[in-house]
Design an enzyme around this catalytic site. Sequence first.
Site, mmCIF file in Angstrom:
data_model
loop_
_atom_site.group_PDB
_atom_site.id
_atom_site.type_symbol
_atom_site.label_atom_id
_atom_site.label_comp_id
_atom_site.label_asym_id
_atom_site.label_seq_id
_atom_site.Cartn_x
_atom_site.Cartn_y
_atom_site.Cartn_z
ATOM 1 N N GLN A 252 3.361 -10.673 10.593
ATOM 2 C CA GLN A 252 3.751 -9.449 9.896
ATOM 3 C C GLN A 252 2.721 -8.346 10.005
ATOM 4 O OE1 GLN A 252 1.587 -8.592 6.376
ATOM 5 N NE2 GLN A 252 3.545 -9.081 5.457
ATOM 6 N N GLN B 134 0.834 -1.197 0.000
ATOM 7 C CA GLN B 134 0.000 0.000 0.000
ATOM 8 C C GLN B 134 0.868 1.247 0.000
ATOM 9 O OE1 GLN B 134 -2.877 -1.880 3.219
ATOM 10 N NE2 GLN B 134 -3.712 0.050 2.477
ATOM 11 N N SER C 45 5.289 -5.426 2.962
ATOM 12 C CA SER C 45 3.973 -5.423 3.602
ATOM 13 C C SER C 45 2.989 -6.288 2.807
ATOM 14 C CB SER C 45 3.478 -3.982 3.760
ATOM 15 O OG SER C 45 2.299 -3.929 4.517
ATOM 16 N N LEU C 46 1.909 -5.693 2.289
ATOM 17 C CA LEU C 46 0.938 -6.438 1.480
ATOM 18 C C LEU C 46 1.607 -7.177 0.331
ATOM 19 C CD1 LEU C 46 -0.840 -5.915 -1.410
ATOM 20 C CD2 LEU C 46 -1.883 -7.184 0.469
ATOM 21 N N ARG D 74 -8.414 -9.127 4.761
ATOM 22 C CA ARG D 74 -7.342 -8.570 5.600
ATOM 23 C C ARG D 74 -7.504 -7.062 5.730
ATOM 24 N NH1 ARG D 74 -2.024 -6.537 4.394
ATOM 25 N NH2 ARG D 74 -0.417 -7.123 5.928
ATOM 26 N N HIS E 30 1.018 -2.568 10.628
ATOM 27 C CA HIS E 30 2.225 -3.060 11.297
ATOM 28 C C HIS E 30 2.455 -2.476 12.681
ATOM 29 C CE1 HIS E 30 3.116 -5.093 7.592
ATOM 30 N NE2 HIS E 30 3.000 -3.951 6.941
#
Length: 330
Positions: free
Chosen positions: A248, A10, A91-92, A116, A199
């Site tokens: 994560q 993102q 991340s994603l 998610r 996160h």
Amino acid sequence: MPIALLFPGQGSQSLGMLAALATRFQTVRRCMTEASTALDVDLWRLISQGPQAQLDATEFTQPVMLAAGIATWRVWLEQGGPTPAAVSGHSLGEFTALVCAESLAFAPALRLVRERGRLMQEAVPGGGAMAAIVGLADDAVEALCREVADGQVVEPVNFNCPNQVVIAGDRAAVERAVQLARSRGARRSVRLPVSVPAHSSLMRAAAEQLQQRLSQLPIRPPRYPYVSAVDGAEHSSPDDIRATLVRQLASPVRWRQTVRALLARASMLVECGPGKVLTGLNRRIERSGSYYALEDPESLAAALAACGAAAGGQALPGGAPQSTPRAAPA
């Protein structure tokens, strides 16, 4: 030449992304149609027309970014690009990397990351924020977060490259940190276009619910080595991958550590997906590496030429490896 494929998360989304690749390669639109069918949402219309607020809403951003990364990966393969010595994501982007590695199937992964995103949004009903702090050392950012917290959450969550740290938490606390960072000499200190504090410890409830969803999802050992940005280590067993994906969500992204681990396996890092955020970060982490971002036909041609790949029988515009550093994200 061994390569590693990297997938952005993102913050890399933008209206009109993938337009140049889609004009040249039908694979992009076919992939987006497949993704839209899986979600019953017209993702290409969202990417092309917006609205921007919906594109930036994490429930939509996550499947859009996953589909965009896989579309780019499919074009890379179609044009003769070599398979990777390793895959990873920011991340994603880790979910995209696992789809690339055939550990997760495409359609179920799209539905998972949409869920998610929804879980992340619901975990912070009042909203949260993220911001990039550029020009301060890690310990200075950690200290100012403690200083401004005042009973709220604000934490370093992405250790992106030297002197660039992303923070996340409650919106007001993040804003206080942004202002203090500017007064402490940060070169830049700006909010990011995301709608949740990814996160951070505010994501723990979402991580627990994600664990339940992952327990029901088939996961296979990756076809290509998967290096997680949670710890810069390879994860190969399905149970280990599930645990890592849960971990994560409420753990910092350690991108510097991950890039150095990837460079031990591959001499060229290729960013698959819209934009060139990771490519800019990578150059700042290790200047001696070879880095490319597949954002348009010209950059695709440059990357293919750099690794000596054939263009799959379809002529591509000429291009040469770029030697100047690309901009790091805001």
